[in-house]
Design a protein around this motif. Structure first.
Motif, PDB file in Angstrom:
ATOM      1  N   GLN A 289      -7.576  -4.809   0.432  1.00  0.00           N
ATOM      2  CA  GLN A 289      -6.371  -5.636   0.769  1.00  0.00           C
ATOM      3  C   GLN A 289      -6.440  -6.976   0.043  1.00  0.00           C
ATOM      4  OE1 GLN A 289      -5.641  -5.680   5.208  1.00  0.00           O
ATOM      5  NE2 GLN A 289      -7.044  -3.982   5.371  1.00  0.00           N
TER       6      GLN A 289
ATOM      7  N   ARG B 242      -8.031   1.077   0.807  1.00  0.00           N
ATOM      8  CA  ARG B 242      -9.288   1.180   0.026  1.00  0.00           C
ATOM      9  C   ARG B 242      -9.344   2.252  -1.442  1.00  0.00           C
ATOM     10  NH1 ARG B 242     -11.127   0.835   5.283  1.00  0.00           N
ATOM     11  NH2 ARG B 242     -11.040   2.920   5.651  1.00  0.00           N
ATOM     12  N   ASP B 243      -8.456   3.258  -0.781  1.00  0.00           N
ATOM     13  CA  ASP B 243      -8.323   4.108  -2.042  1.00  0.00           C
ATOM     14  C   ASP B 243      -7.582   3.682  -3.318  1.00  0.00           C
ATOM     15  OD1 ASP B 243      -9.515   6.170  -0.430  1.00  0.00           O
ATOM     16  OD2 ASP B 243      -7.811   7.012   0.283  1.00  0.00           O
TER      17      ASP B 243
ATOM     18  N   THR C  22       0.781  -1.229   0.017  1.00  0.00           N
ATOM     19  CA  THR C  22       0.070   0.007   0.016  1.00  0.00           C
ATOM     20  C   THR C  22       0.924   1.250   0.007  1.00  0.00           C
ATOM     21  OG1 THR C  22      -1.734  -1.286   1.256  1.00  0.00           O
ATOM     22  CG2 THR C  22      -1.935   1.109   1.216  1.00  0.00           C
TER      23      THR C  22
ATOM     24  N   SER D  15      -4.077   2.062  10.639  1.00  0.00           N
ATOM     25  CA  SER D  15      -5.597   2.642  10.271  1.00  0.00           C
ATOM     26  C   SER D  15      -5.344   3.506   9.091  1.00  0.00           C
ATOM     27  CB  SER D  15      -6.128   3.573  11.450  1.00  0.00           C
ATOM     28  OG  SER D  15      -7.372   3.902  11.080  1.00  0.00           O
ATOM     29  N   ALA D  16      -4.324   4.338   8.863  1.00  0.00           N
ATOM     30  CA  ALA D  16      -4.397   5.198   7.710  1.00  0.00           C
ATOM     31  C   ALA D  16      -4.154   4.368   6.598  1.00  0.00           C
ATOM     32  CB  ALA D  16      -3.052   6.078   7.956  1.00  0.00           C
TER      33      ALA D  16
ATOM     34  N   GLN E 234      -4.925   1.082   6.174  1.00  0.00           N
ATOM     35  CA  GLN E 234      -5.997   0.769   5.415  1.00  0.00           C
ATOM     36  C   GLN E 234      -7.001   1.623   4.662  1.00  0.00           C
ATOM     37  OE1 GLN E 234      -7.683  -0.652   9.286  1.00  0.00           O
ATOM     38  NE2 GLN E 234      -6.716  -2.662   9.388  1.00  0.00           N
ATOM     39  N   THR E 235      -7.022   2.858   5.121  1.00  0.00           N
ATOM     40  CA  THR E 235      -7.950   3.894   4.169  1.00  0.00           C
ATOM     41  C   THR E 235      -7.107   4.157   2.933  1.00  0.00           C
ATOM     42  OG1 THR E 235      -8.566   4.965   6.259  1.00  0.00           O
ATOM     43  CG2 THR E 235      -8.609   6.053   4.390  1.00  0.00           C
ATOM     44  N   ALA E 236      -5.772   4.029   3.094  1.00  0.00           N
ATOM     45  CA  ALA E 236      -5.108   4.199   1.549  1.00  0.00           C
ATOM     46  C   ALA E 236      -5.304   2.890   0.828  1.00  0.00           C
ATOM     47  CB  ALA E 236      -3.793   4.466   2.023  1.00  0.00           C
TER      48      ALA E 236
ATOM     49  N   GLN F 279     -10.084   1.666  -4.978  1.00  0.00           N
ATOM     50  CA  GLN F 279     -10.951   2.331  -5.861  1.00  0.00           C
ATOM     51  C   GLN F 279     -10.497   2.987  -7.105  1.00  0.00           C
ATOM     52  OE1 GLN F 279     -12.596   5.027  -2.937  1.00  0.00           O
ATOM     53  NE2 GLN F 279     -13.661   3.460  -1.930  1.00  0.00           N
TER      54      GLN F 279
ATOM     55  N   GLY G 215     -11.881  -4.176   1.746  1.00  0.00           N
ATOM     56  CA  GLY G 215     -11.155  -3.198   2.241  1.00  0.00           C
ATOM     57  C   GLY G 215     -10.006  -2.702   1.490  1.00  0.00           C
TER      58      GLY G 215
END
Length: 373
Positions: A205, A148-149, A9, A141-142, A144-146, A152, A203
């Motif tokens: 991943q 998902r980005d 990631t 946590s950051a 995991q958000t990245a 997408q 997520g």
């Protein structure tokens, strides 16, 4: 999120975001170094900085032993009791190993440290270690958000090797009850061998364990990979692993590219059902399909004409494990698909086939039911 996921990631982030992460990591390192430096100043007047440093190096070993003392008993027990053993070890064995290690190290070094000083080093060591541990939780946590980005955006990495498959064009069909669906096939070359296929989940991943996971968006047949998804689902994002002709393992990522003329008519999805099977126009993942089977029955009473009984019906989930005596060479429902010999011998016949499309946004899944004509 495991370490390979985190590194993957991070490598996908824009350069500006990566630089910001490096600056934060440098700041975190500076904070830890500053705390250790302040701690060492206490021992400088007594000329025991060397002893303090030796105890601090022992802290690394004590931390590993304390973690092992907490985790290994819980893993050895397993089952529901593992949690209780873990909590008990966390409050007994863990502290004994951690603080006991510091006390022993404080006695061995020369000049020696007092017992109180060694215990204080154990406490301050926990406080200093809490800084990177807390930062790692925030970073996870950051990331995991990245992730998902990244999923997408569906952007393949710049270092992605060529796919050892012939990529067939994406096909569009209309499926009653579902609407627009897409299909695509990736045909493997004869000199390669497909090892496994992974799919990014919700997520963003990759699967973190080797156990099989549900994948209704694709199926495999030999070295070929076949995809099917609805227009209301995100296109599948896959990572294919294969062995080259020399046996060397290789992997590459793939996601379908959609480009259609809106004016082109969309045909209905051809799905022909036979009493003993089905012939879809494109392979369907077994996990997405189920069959409605019917069996005609009669019951005769003595000295009376046979009485016609209503047909029995049975729903067979094609994604279920193989039945006794059933041998599967693919997890696809392809043209020429036949009922398992056990089911066919019992007199069951195909009446309908259903397809289920789960939506990533939640809500009721989309369902299609095709009856045999």
């Amino acid at each position: 999120m495991d370490l390979p996921q985190m590194l993957d990631t991070f490598a996908r982030m824009p350069a500006a975001e990566q630089q910001a992460w490096w600056r934060m990591a440098a700041g975190l390192l500076a904070v830890v170094v500053a705390l250790l430096w302040l701690e060492s100043r206490y021992f400088k007047p007594s000329r025991r900085v060397g002893s303090w440093l030796a105890v601090r190096l022992v802290s690394v070993l004590a931390a590993l032993l304390a973690v092992a003392a907490v985790l290994l008993p819980a893993r050895a027990v397993g089952g529901p009791a593992a949690l209780g053993v873990f909590v008990l070890s966390l409050y007994t064995l863990g502290p004994v190993v951690w603080f006991g290690g510091h006390v022993l190290a404080g006695r061995w070094v020369r000049p020696a440290l007092s017992r109180a000083e060694s215990l204080v080093l154990g406490l301050t060591g926990l406080a200093i270690a809490a800084v990177p541990v807390y930062a790692s939780l925030l970073a996870q946590s950051a990331l995991q958000t990245a992730a998902r980005d990244v999923a997408q955006r569906r952007e393949l990495p710049a270092s992605n090797p060529p796919l050892a498959h012939t990529v067939q064009p994406v096909q569009r069909y209309h499926l009653p009850g579902v609407g627009l669906i897409y299909t695509q096939s990736l045909l493997g070359t004869p000199d390669t061998r497909l090892l496994r296929v992974e799919q990014r989940h919700g997520g963003g991943q990759w699967p973190a364990h080797p156990h099989p996971v549900a994948h209704p968006s694709y199926c495999t047949h030999g070295n070929n990979v076949h995809l099917m998804w609805s227009a209301q689902e995100p296109p599948p994002y896959l990572r294919l692993h294969w062995a080259q002709s020399n046996g060397a393992p290789t992997k590459a990522e793939f996601t379908p590219q959609l480009a259609f003329d809106p004016a082109t008519p969309v045909p209905d999805f051809p799905l022909t059902l036979r009493p003993d099977g089905a012939d879809p126009a494109a392979p369907i993942a077994r996990e997405r399909a189920y069959l409605v089977l019917v069996k005609e029955g009669q019951a005769a009473q003595p000295q009376q004409a046979p009485m016609q009984q209503p047909p029995q019906t049975y729903t067979q989930m094609l994604g279920s494990p193989p039945e006794a005596g059933e041998v599967r060479t693919t997890d696809c429902v392809m043209a020429g698909f036949q009922l398992s010999p056990t089911v066919a011998k019992q007199g069951w016949q195909v009446q309908a086939m259903g397809l289920v499309f789960q939506l990533s946004i939640g809500g009721q899944p989309l369902r299609a039911l095709v009856e045999r004509k």
